[in-house]
Design a protein around this motif. Structure first.
Motif, mmCIF file in Angstrom:
data_model
loop_
_atom_site.group_PDB
_atom_site.id
_atom_site.type_symbol
_atom_site.label_atom_id
_atom_site.label_comp_id
_atom_site.label_asym_id
_atom_site.label_seq_id
_atom_site.Cartn_x
_atom_site.Cartn_y
_atom_site.Cartn_z
ATOM 1 N N TRP A 182 -9.099 -3.320 12.347
ATOM 2 C CA TRP A 182 -10.537 -3.163 12.495
ATOM 3 C C TRP A 182 -10.819 -2.137 13.584
ATOM 4 C CZ3 TRP A 182 -7.471 -7.116 14.117
ATOM 5 C CH2 TRP A 182 -7.429 -7.380 15.491
ATOM 6 N N THR B 7 -10.379 -0.627 -0.735
ATOM 7 C CA THR B 7 -11.393 -0.586 0.316
ATOM 8 C C THR B 7 -10.700 -0.860 1.646
ATOM 9 O OG1 THR B 7 -13.569 -1.433 1.002
ATOM 10 C CG2 THR B 7 -11.966 -3.039 0.166
ATOM 11 N N THR B 8 -11.456 -0.863 2.727
ATOM 12 C CA THR B 8 -10.932 -1.211 4.050
ATOM 13 C C THR B 8 -11.927 -2.156 4.719
ATOM 14 O OG1 THR B 8 -12.041 0.593 5.236
ATOM 15 C CG2 THR B 8 -9.882 1.082 4.245
ATOM 16 N N TRP C 170 0.808 -1.218 0.000
ATOM 17 C CA TRP C 170 0.000 0.000 0.000
ATOM 18 C C TRP C 170 0.842 1.269 0.000
ATOM 19 C CZ3 TRP C 170 -3.678 -1.965 -2.082
ATOM 20 C CH2 TRP C 170 -4.465 -2.992 -1.575
ATOM 21 N N VAL D 109 -9.359 7.507 3.161
ATOM 22 C CA VAL D 109 -10.108 6.420 3.789
ATOM 23 C C VAL D 109 -10.896 6.874 5.022
ATOM 24 C CG1 VAL D 109 -8.490 4.688 2.935
ATOM 25 C CG2 VAL D 109 -8.178 5.629 5.243
ATOM 26 N N PRO E 223 -5.338 1.645 -1.604
ATOM 27 C CA PRO E 223 -6.280 0.666 -1.047
ATOM 28 C C PRO E 223 -7.648 0.779 -1.712
ATOM 29 C CG PRO E 223 -5.095 1.821 0.702
ATOM 30 C CD PRO E 223 -4.784 2.540 -0.571
ATOM 31 N N ASN F 219 -7.376 1.935 10.096
ATOM 32 C CA ASN F 219 -8.354 1.931 9.011
ATOM 33 C C ASN F 219 -7.973 1.004 7.869
ATOM 34 O OD1 ASN F 219 -10.113 3.787 10.205
ATOM 35 N ND2 ASN F 219 -9.020 5.545 9.367
ATOM 36 N N VAL F 220 -6.686 0.941 7.528
ATOM 37 C CA VAL F 220 -6.259 0.192 6.353
ATOM 38 C C VAL F 220 -5.976 -1.279 6.661
ATOM 39 C CG1 VAL F 220 -4.470 0.011 4.570
ATOM 40 C CG2 VAL F 220 -5.346 2.264 5.237
ATOM 41 N N TYR F 221 -5.375 -1.559 7.811
ATOM 42 C CA TYR F 221 -4.910 -2.912 8.093
ATOM 43 C C TYR F 221 -5.717 -3.653 9.163
ATOM 44 C CZ TYR F 221 -0.746 -1.486 5.513
ATOM 45 O OH TYR F 221 0.108 -1.035 4.544
#
Length: 237
Positions: free
Chosen positions: A126, A49-50, A42, A160, A47, A122-124
């Protein structure tokens, strides 16, 4: 002729601590390599989506999200987001120790997450307050800081972040609230968008409450300050 006698091999005793240590090292190495690979991926790809977007898409049926490069975002928006969420963004390595200490002194009622930490979440990871997520977030944030540039971290953050229910990223937010692209945002519009970030489902940038108006005014002052004192240099081109 002498006959050779076979030596019976002695079976090594099972050592559970050594076995656990060996497998622990292997597991840690695998997780670390996966984290490095994901961070590298990334750093150059955007990305699509997340995890949180997928959850909201499942709940709402659809979400509004479209990536936009940093060059197509009004510079004041980047400064406003930093002033609102992480004024020392350019000075720390992902974890703001000073802010963490202040949060502890305040009894944990104030947030101390940096923009870098929010990107990792947010990206990796929860959303949630579990200790596992916090531990993973704290471990991955310095890795992201080491591989990504500050400008890239902020670019991903603006793309994001949630700005309203089902509205993700500055492109969708700009059009949702003001009917314009993110490159055309005014100072006041950018500040109001930054002001709703901590609670996007209860605040509005286009119909701001008195609190949002006051907070936006403070953010504008902060954005001007970090531009003047050099704390915006790491992400401004």
């Amino acid at each position: 002729m002498a006959r050779k006698t076979k030596t019976k091999k002695t079976k090594k005793p099972f050592r559970p601590v050594r076995w656990l240590l060996w497998w622990g090292v292997r597991l840690f190495s695998i997780v670390f390599l996966i984290a490095v690979a994901g961070t590298l991926l990334w750093s150059v790809l955007n990305p699509p989506t997340t995890f949180y977007m997928l959850q909201e898409r499942g709940r709402l049926g659809a979400v509004d999200y479209q990536w936009v490069d940093m060059e197509e975002i009004a510079p004041v928006m980047a400064r406003a987001a930093v002033a609102a969420e992480d004024a020392n963004f350019c000075l720390h390595w992902g974890l703001d120790v000073v802010a963490i200490r202040k949060a502890i002194d305040a009894g944990g009622n104030r947030g101390a997450s940096t923009i870098s930490q929010q990107v990792v979440k947010n990206v990796y990871l929860w959303h949630g307050r579990s200790w596992l997520r916090k531990a993973l977030e704290a471990g991955m944030t310095p890795l992201v800081e080491a591989i990504w540039s500050k400008r890239r971290i902020l670019e991903v953050y603006l793309n994001v972040a949630e700005f309203d229910e089902g509205v993700f990223g500055i492109e969708a937010a700009s059009r949702h609230y003001f009917g314009i692209g993110p490159e055309a945002l005014s100072n006041v519009q950018a500040a109001r968008l930054a002001a709703i970030l901590p609670s996007p489902k209860t605040r509005s940038a286009s119909r701001p409450s008195d609190y949002v108006r006051r907070r936006a005014s403070q953010i504008l002052d902060g954005a001007a300050t970090i531009r003047a004192d050099g704390r915006a240099d790491c992400f401004q081109s």
